[in-house]
Design an enzyme around this catalytic site. Structure first.
Site, PDB file in Angstrom:
ATOM      1  CG  HIS A 176      -2.239   0.687   0.962  1.00 21.39           C
ATOM      2  ND1 HIS A 176      -2.292   2.014   0.598  1.00 21.39           N
ATOM      3  CD2 HIS A 176      -3.512   0.250   1.012  1.00 21.39           C
ATOM      4  CE1 HIS A 176      -3.549   2.366   0.464  1.00 21.39           C
ATOM      5  NE2 HIS A 176      -4.315   1.312   0.693  1.00 21.39           N
ATOM      6  CD  GLU A 221      -4.395   0.384  -2.610  1.00 21.93           C
ATOM      7  OE1 GLU A 221      -5.055  -0.533  -2.105  1.00 21.93           O
ATOM      8  OE2 GLU A 221      -4.777   1.565  -2.592  1.00 21.93           O
TER       9      GLU A 221
END
Ligand code: GAL
Length: 351
Positions: free
Chosen positions: A184, A317
């Site tokens: 992330h 992501e």
């Protein structure tokens, strides 16, 4: 042996709830370095040389382990077993349903309340092709996170002499289960407190239409003629502004991506510093999150001296594209008992 080697070191980062947290660093001959902390296998720094003779960190970070948990946005953390959202926490593997712990209302987000990001990983420096690499290892137990099977998970981080950061996520489980991990990372390639002047290119012609819990529906958004169209590099700030009449006031979306011949799915650039990152992944999806609701609270980022700002960073992501929530189809992310599966994400840096 070449003198272009990447060299690894381990230092203590801090203590968190009675545990020592370590910081593992790789540096190459071009003055590029990355470090990862054992808390959540979190990418802590990604430093490149700047024009003034110093280095600049391209990712958001905090000074202390505690800060990572006071902030709910998974800042640069390792995400697993499954990135993104599982509707009602209802997982189906081989036709068998498992009720997972939920951590966003009824949804299981980013691996749930006890996902990879909450774990303290075992970190060591290993060797690959003569270079040092960071190896993070964790045995993710079913009794801890509620997913089927005990999962032996390893994330290997490497840094090449041509400035490519590679993350290799691999897993093997004692039962059939699911695996769709990601990192992330929030990038800010510039010197300002937000990413509004960055340019973004995405190899995507569709995004998923999400419901009001941000769960994918069966409908798609064709990007053409919408703010979602990043097929040609364009201003991320303009695109965010064009979303100002939406509830999210920016992007928190799942794109269906088409990796190019080199598996590049996205390219982010800051025209001011001329710094860019191209993201390599062979998987079919990517969440784009432009940190729309970041405020000064619990956002004491190092780069802005302890104050947070909306759009301070942008997260991209990579993951397997989730199926519509109502279908409960996890077949593409299912891994068989004792099968070793791995996924790579690479950041190609230029500066
Ligand atoms: C994204 C997710 C967002 C937000 C963010 C950080 O992947 O789609 O809604 O949760 O992570 O927490």
């Amino acid at each position: 042996m070449s003198n272009n080697q990447t060299v690894g070191t381990i230092d203590k980062f801090d203590d968190y709830q009675g545990h020592q947290i370590d910081k593992l660093t790789l540096s190459n001959a071009n003055n590029v370095s990355i470090s990862v902390i054992t808390l959540g296998s979190t990418l802590y720094e990604l430093n490149v040389p700047d024009k003034e003779g110093g280095v600049r960190n391209l990712v958001l970070n905090f000074e202390h382990s505690q800060d990572y948990f006071e902030n709910p946005f998974y800042i640069c953390m390792g995400i697993g077993r499954v990135g993104g959202r599982i509707a009602d926490g209802q997982l189906v593997v081989d036709g068998k349903q498992t009720q997972l712990p939920q951590n966003e209302g009824t949804t299981t987000l980013h691996g749930g309340p006890d996902g990879f990001n909450t774990q303290i990983w075992q970190g060591e420096i290993g060797k690959q092709d003569g270079n040092d690499v960071i190896i993070m290892h964790h045995l993710q137990k079913s009794e801890d996170d509620g997913f089927p099977g005990d999962m032996d998970a390893t994330i290997t981080y490497s840094l090449s002499d041509d400035n490519v950061v590679s993350m290799n996520f691999s897993a093997k489980s004692s039962e059939d289960t699911v695996f769709n991990p990601t990192q992330h990372t929030y990038f800010n390639l510039g010197k300002t407190s937000d990413i509004m002047s960055h340019q973004l290119k995405l190899n995507a012609i569709q995004a998923l239409k999400l419901d009001d819990k941000k769960i994918p529906t069966k409908d798609r958004i064709d990007v053409e003629g919408t703010p979602y169209d990043f097929r040609k590099s364009k201003s991320l700030g303009d695109a965010i502004n064009a979303m100002s009449n939406t509830k999210e006031k920016g992007f928190d979306d799942v794109f269906a991506v088409h990796p190019d011949a080199h598996n590049i799915i996205a390219e982010l650039k800051d025209p001011d510093t001329n710094c860019s990152v191209a993201i390599e992944s062979s998987r079919s999806g990517m969440i784009l999150f432009t940190a729309n609701s970041f405020t000064k609270d619990h956002m004491n980022f190092v780069r802005t001296n302890g104050v947070g700002h909306p759009h301070e960073g942008v997260a991209m992501e990579p993951m397997i594209l989730p199926k519509p929530g109502q279908e409960k189809d996890f077949s593409e992310m299912t891994i068989k008992k004792d099968q070793s599966v791995s996924y790579a994400i690479k950041y190609h840096l230029s500066f």
